[in-house]
Write an enzyme that holds these catalytic residues in place. Structure first.
Site, PDB file in Angstrom:
ATOM      1  N   SER A 114      40.458  34.332  61.562  1.00 46.56           N
ATOM      2  CA  SER A 114      40.167  35.579  62.268  1.00 46.56           C
ATOM      3  C   SER A 114      40.678  35.551  63.701  1.00 46.56           C
ATOM      4  CB  SER A 114      38.657  35.840  62.267  1.00 46.56           C
ATOM      5  OG  SER A 114      37.979  34.900  63.072  1.00 46.56           O
ATOM      6  N   THR A 241      36.425  37.088  64.975  1.00 48.19           N
ATOM      7  CA  THR A 241      36.914  37.076  66.344  1.00 48.19           C
ATOM      8  C   THR A 241      36.228  35.898  66.988  1.00 48.19           C
ATOM      9  OG1 THR A 241      37.106  39.488  66.515  1.00 48.19           O
ATOM     10  CG2 THR A 241      36.678  38.363  68.558  1.00 48.19           C
ATOM     11  N   THR A 259      41.283  37.491  69.105  1.00 44.77           N
ATOM     12  CA  THR A 259      41.125  37.865  67.694  1.00 44.77           C
ATOM     13  C   THR A 259      42.454  38.214  67.046  1.00 44.77           C
ATOM     14  OG1 THR A 259      39.905  39.353  66.238  1.00 44.77           O
ATOM     15  CG2 THR A 259      40.857  40.333  68.184  1.00 44.77           C
ATOM     16  N   ARG A 269      47.224  48.677  65.041  1.00 41.77           N
ATOM     17  CA  ARG A 269      45.832  49.035  65.340  1.00 41.77           C
ATOM     18  C   ARG A 269      45.291  48.027  66.355  1.00 41.77           C
ATOM     19  NH1 ARG A 269      40.937  45.802  64.992  1.00 41.77           N
ATOM     20  NH2 ARG A 269      39.178  47.175  64.596  1.00 41.77           N
ATOM     21  N   THR A 292      31.799  40.643  68.428  1.00 40.31           N
ATOM     22  CA  THR A 292      32.584  40.501  67.207  1.00 40.31           C
ATOM     23  C   THR A 292      32.053  41.552  66.235  1.00 40.31           C
ATOM     24  OG1 THR A 292      31.061  38.861  66.265  1.00 40.31           O
ATOM     25  CG2 THR A 292      32.918  38.010  67.511  1.00 40.31           C
ATOM     26  N   GLY A 293      32.854  41.846  65.231  1.00 39.78           N
ATOM     27  CA  GLY A 293      32.423  42.844  64.255  1.00 39.78           C
ATOM     28  C   GLY A 293      33.274  44.091  64.323  1.00 39.78           C
TER      29      GLY A 293
END
Ligand code: ASP
Length: 398
Positions: A114, A241, A259, A269, A292-293
């Protein structure tokens, strides 16, 4: 005995409500024993709304917090991210330099799919990396977005901070900048593992025809969710991340986030990670927060900024983090983003430190779909460890 205001606003059943309150009480005790010793000794209140206190130099217990990979990844070496950073911080090194050396371990570790080398590629199979860093005392920041070919984008982010008048450089320009700064540009940052998983994902969607964006989004997400269920990709690598924040004994606070972004994203993106106020925010006088997420959810509320502002108003890091999660929940209204319970079908996590060295890790959900607890990394005088993230909502996102 105080409880969180937001808990009373939830439509949780009584059991969930009690469990949540108990969890919060337990964590509150943990803070009183550990991270808030200074606050207690000096009579500093935890109650939201109190003025954030000023801190004397040399009076803070140094601490580093990060997402869980800050504890688990070592890139074949002896030390993980948080202990590497902590060891440098207590030696008196610059806090941001220490944190960046820490996250470099994760960026280089191909086992972490990640971040950095071996990170998840975009939908076209190209690894594009995002990073930003903020230096509290210097009040400087730098970031890169959609950077290709450089294994450690956090170093380039620091160069943007130190060597340009700008904050954020993206895409081809970011790569040109990195080349000019002397970084090696590689053709492909996929590892065998990240390439294999991308191929599996690609096989599951229609690779030839660009479906209408909505169908494609749903197809891509369903394919990813199936792969999570089948155990091919861990849930924390689909969204994954590293954010790492630290404070030294003088109260100098810094942070860095790095990340490969959302797995198999539409090319170019850029998520929340390199955006100041979203994936990271540091105010040297009050605290640091990073995430993160699901970046898109965080961006709507610029939640790292929100958390630091809450701490500026005197909130404990835990309360501040919960306020941000609540904001994310409120902003999540699109049906495609809701689970059967009508709650967000994703998680977002925040890692928070305030000027007193108090810290918290919070998450929309405390569990993965597998039932495993979500954890974050902490390193202080007691060493490096994983602690449970404090959840806003019960169970997992599914
Ligand atoms: N927050 C990052 C993003 O949305 C990646 C992640 O943590 O999933 O790009």
């Amino acid at each position: 005995m105080r409880t969180y205001q937001f808990i009373n606003e939830q439509s949780f059943n009584t059991f969930t409500l009690r469990k949540q309150i108990m969890t919060n009480k337990i964590n509150r005790r943990k803070f009183l024993i550990g991270g808030t010793a200074l606050g207690v000794a000096s009579g500093i209140s935890n109650i939201s709304g109190a003025q954030a206190p000023s801190i004397k130099k040399g009076s803070v217990k140094p601490v580093v917090v990060a997402s869980g990979n800050g504890h688990t990844m070592k890139n074949g070496g002896k030390f993980n991210c948080v202990e590497t950073a902590y060891n440098r911080i207590v030696r008196g090194d610059d806090v941001l330099d220490a944190l960046i050396e820490g996250v470099n371990i994760v960026e280089l570790d191909p086992l972490d799919a990640s971040v950095g080398f071996g990170g998840r590629p975009n939908a076209n199979g190209v690894v594009q990396l995002d990073s930003c860093c903020m230096h509290g005392p210097k009040k400087q920041a730098g970031g890169v977005g959609a950077l290709e070919g450089v294994r450690m984008p956090s170093l380039v982010a620091r160069d943007v901070m130190e060597k340009t008048d700008h904050h954020l450089i993206v895409g081809k320009g970011a790569q040109d900048f990195a080349r000019n700064m002397g970084y090696k540009i590689e053709d492909d940052l996929n590892s065998d593992r990240s390439r294999k998983m991308w191929l599996d994902w690609k096989r599951r969607i229609d690779p030839e025809h660009y479906l209408d964006p909505e169908k494609r989004e749903v197809a891509g997400r369903n394919a990813a969710m199936d792969m999570i269920k089948e155990g091919i990709i861990p849930e924390d690598e689909y969204y994954g991340t590293i954010n790492c924040n630290g404070i030294n004994a003088d109260g100098d606070i810094c942070g860095v986030t790095t990340t490969s972004g959302l797995a198999w994203k539409i090319p170019s993106r850029v998520g929340d990670s390199p955006i100041l106020g979203a994936g990271l925010y540091v105010d040297g006088n009050y605290g640091a927060a990073g995430s993160t997420g699901r970046g898109e959810a965080n961006l709507y509320g610029l939640c790292s900024y929100l958390i630091v502002e809450e701490m500026r108003r005197g909130s404990h890091p835990l309360d501040a983090g919960m306020t941000a999660l609540k904001r994310i929940q409120e902003n999540t209204v699109e049906k495609r983003l809701l689970n059967e319970r009508g709650l967000p079908n994703f998680s977002v996590n925040f890692y928070v430190i305030d000027k007193q060295g108090r810290f918290a890790g919070v998450a929309l959900y405390g569990e993965y779909a597998s039932g495993e607890p979500r954890k974050y990394a902490v390193c202080d005088e007691n060493g490096s460890r994983l602690e449970d993230l404090e959840p806003l909502l019960s169970g997992s996102s599914v």
